[in-house]
Design a protein around this motif. Structure first.
Motif, PDB file in Angstrom:
ATOM      1  N   MET A   1       0.961  -1.196  -0.017  1.00 43.51           N
ATOM      2  CA  MET A   1      -0.071   0.013   0.019  1.00 43.51           C
ATOM      3  C   MET A   1       0.673   1.286   0.070  1.00 43.51           C
ATOM      4  O   MET A   1       1.768   1.486   0.977  1.00 43.51           O
ATOM      5  N   PRO A   2       0.743   2.279  -0.856  1.00 38.00           N
ATOM      6  CA  PRO A   2       1.619   3.389  -1.085  1.00 38.00           C
ATOM      7  C   PRO A   2       1.384   4.382   0.020  1.00 38.00           C
ATOM      8  O   PRO A   2       0.284   4.458   0.667  1.00 38.00           O
ATOM      9  N   THR A   3       2.456   4.735   0.566  1.00 33.60           N
ATOM     10  CA  THR A   3       2.516   5.794   1.811  1.00 33.60           C
ATOM     11  C   THR A   3       1.853   7.157   1.218  1.00 33.60           C
ATOM     12  O   THR A   3       1.957   7.718   0.153  1.00 33.60           O
ATOM     13  N   PRO A   4       0.799   7.528   2.165  1.00 34.68           N
ATOM     14  CA  PRO A   4       0.114   8.840   1.742  1.00 34.68           C
ATOM     15  C   PRO A   4       0.872   9.972   1.625  1.00 34.68           C
ATOM     16  O   PRO A   4       1.880  10.048   2.517  1.00 34.68           O
ATOM     17  N   ILE A   5       0.680  10.936   0.898  1.00 38.09           N
ATOM     18  CA  ILE A   5       1.233  12.018   0.832  1.00 38.09           C
ATOM     19  C   ILE A   5       1.039  13.119   2.272  1.00 38.09           C
ATOM     20  O   ILE A   5      -0.442  13.021   2.445  1.00 38.09           O
ATOM     21  N   LYS A   6       1.824  13.646   2.616  1.00 38.30           N
ATOM     22  CA  LYS A   6       1.553  14.293   3.846  1.00 38.30           C
ATOM     23  C   LYS A   6       1.848  15.830   3.813  1.00 38.30           C
ATOM     24  O   LYS A   6       2.844  16.169   3.341  1.00 38.30           O
ATOM     25  N   ARG A   7       0.778  16.772   3.985  1.00 43.06           N
ATOM     26  CA  ARG A   7       0.817  18.094   3.914  1.00 43.06           C
ATOM     27  C   ARG A   7       0.257  18.796   5.001  1.00 43.06           C
ATOM     28  O   ARG A   7      -0.697  18.248   5.719  1.00 43.06           O
ATOM     29  N   THR A   8       0.941  20.081   5.742  1.00 45.52           N
ATOM     30  CA  THR A   8       0.274  20.408   6.541  1.00 45.52           C
ATOM     31  C   THR A   8      -0.566  21.694   6.104  1.00 45.52           C
ATOM     32  O   THR A   8       0.089  22.470   5.179  1.00 45.52           O
ATOM     33  N   VAL A   9      -1.621  21.960   6.712  1.00 47.74           N
ATOM     34  CA  VAL A   9      -2.555  22.992   6.483  1.00 47.74           C
ATOM     35  C   VAL A   9      -2.977  23.786   7.317  1.00 47.74           C
ATOM     36  O   VAL A   9      -3.143  23.485   8.526  1.00 47.74           O
ATOM     37  N   PHE A  10      -2.888  25.403   7.197  1.00 51.49           N
ATOM     38  CA  PHE A  10      -3.158  26.410   8.374  1.00 51.49           C
ATOM     39  C   PHE A  10      -4.367  27.076   7.856  1.00 51.49           C
ATOM     40  O   PHE A  10      -4.541  27.703   6.673  1.00 51.49           O
TER      41      PHE A  10
ATOM     42  N   ALA B   1       8.475  27.825  10.157  1.00 48.68           N
ATOM     43  CA  ALA B   1       9.056  26.618  10.777  1.00 48.68           C
ATOM     44  C   ALA B   1       8.572  25.261  10.554  1.00 48.68           C
ATOM     45  O   ALA B   1       9.080  24.214  10.274  1.00 48.68           O
ATOM     46  N   GLN B   2       7.255  25.287  10.272  1.00 47.45           N
ATOM     47  CA  GLN B   2       6.554  24.038  10.124  1.00 47.45           C
ATOM     48  C   GLN B   2       6.919  23.566   8.558  1.00 47.45           C
ATOM     49  O   GLN B   2       7.273  22.414   8.267  1.00 47.45           O
ATOM     50  N   GLY B   3       7.321  24.560   7.686  1.00 48.30           N
ATOM     51  CA  GLY B   3       7.590  23.993   6.450  1.00 48.30           C
ATOM     52  C   GLY B   3       8.921  23.528   6.203  1.00 48.30           C
ATOM     53  O   GLY B   3       9.290  22.624   5.755  1.00 48.30           O
ATOM     54  N   GLU B   4       9.738  24.099   7.158  1.00 46.97           N
ATOM     55  CA  GLU B   4      11.195  23.538   7.380  1.00 46.97           C
ATOM     56  C   GLU B   4      11.183  22.065   7.838  1.00 46.97           C
ATOM     57  O   GLU B   4      11.987  21.103   7.412  1.00 46.97           O
ATOM     58  N   ALA B   5      10.230  21.857   9.041  1.00 44.38           N
ATOM     59  CA  ALA B   5      10.201  20.546   9.571  1.00 44.38           C
ATOM     60  C   ALA B   5       9.705  19.475   8.686  1.00 44.38           C
ATOM     61  O   ALA B   5      10.132  18.508   8.840  1.00 44.38           O
ATOM     62  N   ASP B   6       8.736  20.099   7.898  1.00 46.19           N
ATOM     63  CA  ASP B   6       8.079  19.055   6.764  1.00 46.19           C
ATOM     64  C   ASP B   6       9.134  18.908   5.565  1.00 46.19           C
ATOM     65  O   ASP B   6       8.603  17.916   4.902  1.00 46.19           O
ATOM     66  N   GLY B   7       9.726  19.788   5.366  1.00 46.24           N
ATOM     67  CA  GLY B   7      10.813  19.515   4.045  1.00 46.24           C
ATOM     68  C   GLY B   7       9.600  19.996   2.877  1.00 46.24           C
ATOM     69  O   GLY B   7      10.140  19.406   1.754  1.00 46.24           O
ATOM     70  N   MET B   8       8.454  20.570   3.233  1.00 48.28           N
ATOM     71  CA  MET B   8       7.565  20.975   2.115  1.00 48.28           C
ATOM     72  C   MET B   8       6.923  22.196   2.692  1.00 48.28           C
ATOM     73  O   MET B   8       6.255  22.162   3.650  1.00 48.28           O
ATOM     74  N   ARG B   9       6.191  22.907   1.701  1.00 49.11           N
ATOM     75  CA  ARG B   9       5.827  24.256   2.182  1.00 49.11           C
ATOM     76  C   ARG B   9       4.327  24.022   2.446  1.00 49.11           C
ATOM     77  O   ARG B   9       3.677  23.200   1.772  1.00 49.11           O
ATOM     78  N   PRO B  10       3.896  24.771   3.525  1.00 47.79           N
ATOM     79  CA  PRO B  10       2.489  24.485   3.907  1.00 47.79           C
ATOM     80  C   PRO B  10       1.488  24.980   3.170  1.00 47.79           C
ATOM     81  O   PRO B  10       1.811  25.883   1.951  1.00 47.79           O
ATOM     82  N   ILE B  11       0.343  24.832   3.269  1.00 48.73           N
ATOM     83  CA  ILE B  11      -1.088  25.214   2.780  1.00 48.73           C
ATOM     84  C   ILE B  11      -1.640  25.979   3.470  1.00 48.73           C
ATOM     85  O   ILE B  11      -1.685  25.799   4.699  1.00 48.73           O
ATOM     86  N   VAL B  12      -1.957  27.503   3.323  1.00 46.96           N
ATOM     87  CA  VAL B  12      -2.651  28.401   4.071  1.00 46.96           C
ATOM     88  C   VAL B  12      -3.935  28.867   3.400  1.00 46.96           C
ATOM     89  O   VAL B  12      -3.768  29.402   2.316  1.00 46.96           O
ATOM     90  N   PHE B  13      -4.902  28.888   4.258  1.00 52.86           N
ATOM     91  CA  PHE B  13      -6.161  29.114   3.752  1.00 52.86           C
ATOM     92  C   PHE B  13      -6.412  30.592   4.734  1.00 52.86           C
ATOM     93  O   PHE B  13      -6.336  30.374   5.973  1.00 52.86           O
ATOM     94  N   THR B  14      -6.823  31.609   4.393  1.00 54.67           N
ATOM     95  CA  THR B  14      -7.223  32.635   5.081  1.00 54.67           C
ATOM     96  C   THR B  14      -8.204  33.407   4.815  1.00 54.67           C
ATOM     97  O   THR B  14      -8.971  33.514   3.615  1.00 54.67           O
ATOM     98  N   THR B  15      -9.025  34.079   5.827  1.00 56.36           N
ATOM     99  CA  THR B  15     -10.212  34.873   5.824  1.00 56.36           C
ATOM    100  C   THR B  15      -9.641  36.293   6.501  1.00 56.36           C
ATOM    101  O   THR B  15     -10.515  36.477   7.574  1.00 56.36           O
TER     102      THR B  15
ATOM    103  N   GLN C   1       3.557  36.664   3.253  1.00 57.91           N
ATOM    104  CA  GLN C   1       4.687  36.656   2.794  1.00 57.91           C
ATOM    105  C   GLN C   1       5.287  35.215   3.179  1.00 57.91           C
ATOM    106  O   GLN C   1       6.582  35.152   2.981  1.00 57.91           O
ATOM    107  N   ALA C   2       4.616  34.386   4.294  1.00 55.91           N
ATOM    108  CA  ALA C   2       5.082  33.093   4.455  1.00 55.91           C
ATOM    109  C   ALA C   2       5.666  32.453   3.357  1.00 55.91           C
ATOM    110  O   ALA C   2       4.929  32.545   2.356  1.00 55.91           O
ATOM    111  N   ASP C   3       6.464  31.340   3.474  1.00 51.03           N
ATOM    112  CA  ASP C   3       6.911  30.586   2.558  1.00 51.03           C
ATOM    113  C   ASP C   3       6.026  29.393   2.448  1.00 51.03           C
ATOM    114  O   ASP C   3       6.056  28.321   3.030  1.00 51.03           O
ATOM    115  N   ALA C   4       4.648  29.678   1.779  1.00 57.38           N
ATOM    116  CA  ALA C   4       3.658  28.719   1.578  1.00 57.38           C
ATOM    117  C   ALA C   4       2.806  28.943   0.498  1.00 57.38           C
ATOM    118  O   ALA C   4       2.945  30.036  -0.122  1.00 57.38           O
ATOM    119  N   PHE C   5       1.959  27.999   0.228  1.00 60.45           N
ATOM    120  CA  PHE C   5       0.944  28.265  -0.730  1.00 60.45           C
ATOM    121  C   PHE C   5      -0.101  28.844  -0.018  1.00 60.45           C
ATOM    122  O   PHE C   5      -1.039  28.241   0.652  1.00 60.45           O
TER     123      PHE C   5
END
Length: 272
Positions: free
Chosen positions: A1-10, A59-73, A85-89
Protein backbone atom coordinates in the motif's frame (compact mmCIF):
# COMPACT_ATOMS: atom_id res chain seq x y z
CA UNK A 1 0.00 0.00 0.00
CA UNK A 2 1.55 3.36 -1.03
CA UNK A 3 2.50 5.81 1.70
CA UNK A 4 0.05 8.73 1.71
CA UNK A 5 1.31 12.19 0.84
CA UNK A 6 1.46 14.36 3.96
CA UNK A 7 0.94 18.14 3.96
CA UNK A 8 0.36 20.67 6.71
CA UNK A 9 -2.55 23.08 6.29
CA UNK A 10 -3.09 26.32 8.23
CA UNK A 11 -6.52 27.94 8.58
CA UNK A 12 -6.05 31.57 9.59
CA UNK A 13 -8.78 34.04 10.48
CA UNK A 14 -9.44 37.26 12.36
CA UNK A 15 -12.49 35.49 13.85
CA UNK A 16 -13.08 31.98 15.13
CA UNK A 17 -11.64 30.32 12.02
CA UNK A 18 -14.64 28.06 11.63
CA UNK A 19 -15.66 29.61 8.30
CA UNK A 20 -12.24 29.33 6.66
CA UNK A 21 -11.85 25.80 8.04
CA UNK A 22 -15.19 24.74 6.55
CA UNK A 23 -14.30 26.30 3.19
CA UNK A 24 -10.87 24.68 3.21
CA UNK A 25 -12.27 21.27 4.12
CA UNK A 26 -14.61 21.40 1.14
CA UNK A 27 -11.53 21.59 -1.11
CA UNK A 28 -9.22 19.24 0.80
CA UNK A 29 -11.73 16.37 0.80
CA UNK A 30 -11.26 16.16 -2.96
CA UNK A 31 -7.71 14.85 -2.45
CA UNK A 32 -8.14 11.41 -0.93
CA UNK A 33 -4.50 10.36 -1.35
CA UNK A 34 -3.20 13.22 0.77
CA UNK A 35 -3.04 13.14 4.57
CA UNK A 36 -3.53 16.69 5.86
CA UNK A 37 -2.26 17.88 9.24
CA UNK A 38 -4.57 20.78 10.05
CA UNK A 39 -3.76 23.76 12.25
CA UNK A 40 -6.21 26.57 13.02
CA UNK A 41 -5.00 30.05 14.03
CA UNK A 42 -8.04 32.13 15.07
CA UNK A 43 -8.37 35.74 16.23
CA UNK A 44 -5.35 37.03 14.29
CA UNK A 45 -5.94 40.74 14.84
CA UNK A 46 -2.52 42.35 15.28
CA UNK A 47 0.80 42.71 13.49
CA UNK A 48 2.55 40.74 16.25
CA UNK A 49 0.14 37.83 15.78
CA UNK A 50 0.59 37.98 12.02
CA UNK A 51 4.37 37.84 12.36
CA UNK A 52 4.11 34.98 14.83
CA UNK A 53 1.91 33.11 12.35
CA UNK A 54 4.48 33.62 9.58
CA UNK A 55 7.24 32.27 11.84
CA UNK A 56 5.10 29.27 12.73
CA UNK A 57 4.25 28.54 9.09
CA UNK A 58 7.88 28.80 8.00
CA UNK A 59 9.08 26.61 10.87
CA UNK A 60 6.50 23.97 9.96
CA UNK A 61 7.62 24.08 6.34
CA UNK A 62 11.24 23.48 7.36
CA UNK A 63 10.20 20.59 9.61
CA UNK A 64 8.08 19.02 6.87
CA UNK A 65 10.55 19.64 4.08
CA UNK A 66 7.59 20.93 2.07
CA UNK A 67 5.84 24.28 2.14
CA UNK A 68 2.53 24.39 4.01
CA UNK A 69 -0.83 25.28 2.52
CA UNK A 70 -2.49 28.36 4.02
CA UNK A 71 -6.17 29.33 3.81
CA UNK A 72 -7.10 32.78 5.14
CA UNK A 73 -10.16 34.94 5.71
CA UNK A 74 -8.40 38.11 6.85
CA UNK A 75 -10.25 41.37 6.23
CA UNK A 76 -7.37 43.65 7.24
CA UNK A 77 -5.19 44.04 4.13
CA UNK A 78 -2.04 44.79 6.15
CA UNK A 79 -2.36 41.65 8.25
CA UNK A 80 -3.20 39.56 5.20
CA UNK A 81 -0.16 40.96 3.41
CA UNK A 82 2.12 39.93 6.29
CA UNK A 83 0.71 36.40 6.51
CA UNK A 84 0.98 35.88 2.76
CA UNK A 85 4.72 36.63 2.93
CA UNK A 86 5.19 33.22 4.52
CA UNK A 87 6.90 30.53 2.46
CA UNK A 88 3.66 28.72 1.72
CA UNK A 89 0.98 28.17 -0.87
CA UNK A 90 -1.59 30.73 0.27
CA UNK A 91 -5.23 31.21 -0.67
CA UNK A 92 -7.25 34.21 0.50
CA UNK A 93 -10.96 33.66 0.21
CA UNK A 94 -11.65 37.38 0.34
CA UNK A 95 -9.20 38.14 -2.47
CA UNK A 96 -10.46 35.20 -4.49
CA UNK A 97 -14.18 35.88 -4.11
CA UNK A 98 -14.80 39.30 -2.54
CA UNK A 99 -12.88 41.46 -5.04
CA UNK A 100 -14.58 39.92 -8.12
CA UNK A 101 -17.95 40.25 -6.38
CA UNK A 102 -17.25 43.94 -5.67
CA UNK A 103 -16.50 44.42 -9.37
CA UNK A 104 -19.71 42.67 -10.39
CA UNK A 105 -21.89 44.64 -7.97
CA UNK A 106 -20.09 47.92 -8.57
CA UNK A 107 -19.84 48.39 -4.80
CA UNK A 108 -17.17 48.19 -2.14
CA UNK A 109 -17.77 45.69 0.65
CA UNK A 110 -17.88 46.82 4.26
CA UNK A 111 -14.63 44.98 5.12
CA UNK A 112 -15.92 44.48 8.65
CA UNK A 113 -14.31 41.81 10.82
CA UNK A 114 -16.78 39.14 11.94
CA UNK A 115 -19.50 40.51 9.68
CA UNK A 116 -20.75 37.03 8.77
CA UNK A 117 -21.51 36.37 12.42
CA UNK A 118 -23.15 39.71 13.09
CA UNK A 119 -25.88 39.64 10.48
CA UNK A 120 -28.02 37.00 12.19
CA UNK A 121 -30.71 38.65 14.26
CA UNK A 122 -31.37 37.80 17.89
CA UNK A 123 -34.51 35.79 17.08
CA UNK A 124 -32.49 33.49 14.79
CA UNK A 125 -29.95 32.93 17.55
CA UNK A 126 -32.71 32.26 20.07
CA UNK A 127 -34.36 29.75 17.74
CA UNK A 128 -31.06 27.95 17.24
CA UNK A 129 -30.43 27.63 20.97
CA UNK A 130 -34.00 26.43 21.47
CA UNK A 131 -33.50 23.81 18.75
CA UNK A 132 -30.29 22.56 20.40
CA UNK A 133 -31.98 22.28 23.80
CA UNK A 134 -34.92 20.44 22.22
CA UNK A 135 -32.61 18.04 20.41
CA UNK A 136 -30.62 17.22 23.54
CA UNK A 137 -33.85 16.61 25.46
CA UNK A 138 -35.11 14.24 22.74
CA UNK A 139 -31.92 12.26 22.14
CA UNK A 140 -32.01 8.48 21.87
CA UNK A 141 -35.71 8.15 22.70
CA UNK A 142 -35.44 9.81 26.13
CA UNK A 143 -39.05 10.95 25.77
CA UNK A 144 -41.82 10.96 23.21
CA UNK A 145 -43.43 14.07 24.72
CA UNK A 146 -43.47 17.15 22.53
CA UNK A 147 -42.82 15.28 19.28
CA UNK A 148 -45.42 17.47 17.57
CA UNK A 149 -42.81 20.26 17.81
CA UNK A 150 -40.11 18.23 16.02
CA UNK A 151 -39.06 19.20 12.50
CA UNK A 152 -37.56 15.75 11.93
CA UNK A 153 -37.39 12.46 13.86
CA UNK A 154 -34.49 10.15 13.04
CA UNK A 155 -34.82 6.39 13.57
CA UNK A 156 -32.07 3.77 13.34
CA UNK A 157 -30.37 1.01 15.27
CA UNK A 158 -27.75 2.06 17.81
CA UNK A 159 -24.52 3.68 16.52
CA UNK A 160 -25.74 4.65 13.03
CA UNK A 161 -25.09 8.36 13.59
CA UNK A 162 -28.48 9.57 14.87
CA UNK A 163 -27.17 11.81 17.65
CA UNK A 164 -24.41 13.69 15.75
CA UNK A 165 -26.73 14.20 12.79
CA UNK A 166 -29.50 15.50 15.04
CA UNK A 167 -27.15 17.95 16.75
CA UNK A 168 -25.76 19.14 13.42
CA UNK A 169 -29.29 19.83 12.14
CA UNK A 170 -30.02 21.80 15.31
CA UNK A 171 -26.78 23.78 15.44
CA UNK A 172 -26.40 24.46 11.74
CA UNK A 173 -30.01 24.92 10.66
CA UNK A 174 -31.96 25.58 13.86
CA UNK A 175 -34.12 22.48 13.35
CA UNK A 176 -35.67 20.58 16.23
CA UNK A 177 -34.45 17.03 15.66
CA UNK A 178 -35.53 14.11 17.84
CA UNK A 179 -34.13 10.61 17.43
CA UNK A 180 -35.22 7.13 18.49
CA UNK A 181 -33.26 3.86 18.52
CA UNK A 182 -34.74 0.79 16.83
CA UNK A 183 -34.17 -2.14 19.20
CA UNK A 184 -34.89 -5.91 19.08
CA UNK A 185 -38.10 -5.43 21.10
CA UNK A 186 -39.42 -3.20 18.31
CA UNK A 187 -38.63 -5.90 15.77
CA UNK A 188 -40.36 -8.56 17.89
CA UNK A 189 -43.48 -6.39 18.18
CA UNK A 190 -43.29 -5.43 14.53
CA UNK A 191 -44.08 -1.83 15.45
CA UNK A 192 -42.31 1.50 15.65
CA UNK A 193 -41.27 2.62 19.15
CA UNK A 194 -43.40 4.92 21.26
CA UNK A 195 -45.96 7.09 19.53
CA UNK A 196 -44.01 7.53 16.31
CA UNK A 197 -46.78 6.20 14.07
CA UNK A 198 -48.72 9.46 14.19
CA UNK A 199 -45.58 11.43 13.30
CA UNK A 200 -44.77 9.33 10.23
CA UNK A 201 -44.28 12.33 7.84
CA UNK A 202 -41.44 13.56 10.07
CA UNK A 203 -39.61 10.23 10.22
CA UNK A 204 -36.32 9.62 8.45
CA UNK A 205 -34.23 6.49 8.84
CA UNK A 206 -30.52 5.76 8.87
CA UNK A 207 -28.89 2.44 8.14
CA UNK A 208 -25.29 1.28 7.85
CA UNK A 209 -23.26 -1.64 6.53
CA UNK A 210 -23.20 -4.43 9.18
CA UNK A 211 -19.40 -4.71 8.99
CA UNK A 212 -18.98 -1.02 9.69
CA UNK A 213 -21.52 -1.16 12.52
CA UNK A 214 -19.72 -4.09 14.12
CA UNK A 215 -16.45 -2.16 13.96
CA UNK A 216 -18.00 0.89 15.66
CA UNK A 217 -19.73 -1.15 18.34
CA UNK A 218 -16.59 -3.18 19.04
CA UNK A 219 -14.84 0.03 20.09
CA UNK A 220 -17.69 0.76 22.51
CA UNK A 221 -18.38 -2.74 23.87
CA UNK A 222 -15.70 -5.20 22.82
CA UNK A 223 -16.39 -8.95 22.45
CA UNK A 224 -20.12 -8.54 23.16
CA UNK A 225 -23.16 -9.91 21.36
CA UNK A 226 -24.13 -6.26 20.83
CA UNK A 227 -21.02 -5.79 18.67
CA UNK A 228 -21.00 -9.19 16.97
CA UNK A 229 -21.28 -9.20 13.19
CA UNK A 230 -24.16 -11.69 13.33
CA UNK A 231 -26.19 -9.43 15.63
CA UNK A 232 -25.37 -6.34 13.58
CA UNK A 233 -26.56 -8.12 10.43
CA UNK A 234 -29.78 -9.14 12.17
CA UNK A 235 -30.54 -5.64 13.51
CA UNK A 236 -29.77 -3.91 10.21
CA UNK A 237 -31.89 -6.38 8.22
CA UNK A 238 -34.83 -6.02 10.61
CA UNK A 239 -34.55 -2.23 10.73
CA UNK A 240 -34.52 -1.93 6.94
CA UNK A 241 -37.46 -4.33 6.72
CA UNK A 242 -39.41 -2.18 9.20
CA UNK A 243 -38.58 1.06 7.38
CA UNK A 244 -39.66 -0.40 4.05
CA UNK A 245 -42.90 -1.70 5.60
CA UNK A 246 -43.65 1.62 7.29
CA UNK A 247 -42.80 3.68 4.21
CA UNK A 248 -39.99 5.56 5.96
CA UNK A 249 -37.38 7.23 3.75
CA UNK A 250 -33.84 6.26 4.72
CA UNK A 251 -30.23 6.27 3.59
CA UNK A 252 -27.03 4.34 4.23
CA UNK A 253 -24.68 6.39 6.44
CA UNK A 254 -21.67 4.06 6.05
CA UNK A 255 -19.60 6.34 3.82
CA UNK A 256 -21.42 9.65 4.19
CA UNK A 257 -20.45 12.66 6.28
CA UNK A 258 -22.87 14.33 8.67
CA UNK A 259 -23.09 17.21 6.21
CA UNK A 260 -24.12 14.87 3.38
CA UNK A 261 -26.66 13.05 5.55
CA UNK A 262 -28.15 16.34 6.73
CA UNK A 263 -28.37 17.75 3.20
CA UNK A 264 -30.26 14.63 2.09
CA UNK A 265 -32.67 14.89 5.02
CA UNK A 266 -33.35 18.56 4.26
CA UNK A 267 -34.07 17.72 0.64
CA UNK A 268 -36.15 14.59 1.25
CA UNK A 269 -38.35 16.19 3.94
CA UNK A 270 -38.40 19.58 2.23
CA UNK A 271 -37.10 21.34 5.35
CA UNK A 272 -35.79 24.89 5.51
Amino acid sequence: MPTPIKRTVFFISDGTGLTVEALGHSLLTQFEKVEFRQIRIPFLDSIDKAQDAVARINAQGEADGMRPIVFTTLIDAELAGIVHQADAFSMSYFETFLAPLENELGLKSSHTVGRSHGTADSSDYKNRIEAINYTLAHDDGITDRGLEEADVILVAVSRCGKTPTSLYLAMQFGLKAANFPLIPEDFDRGRLPGTLEKHRPKLFGLTIQPERLAQIREERRAASNYASLANCRYEIAEAEKMMRREGIRWLDSSTKSIEEISATILQELNLR
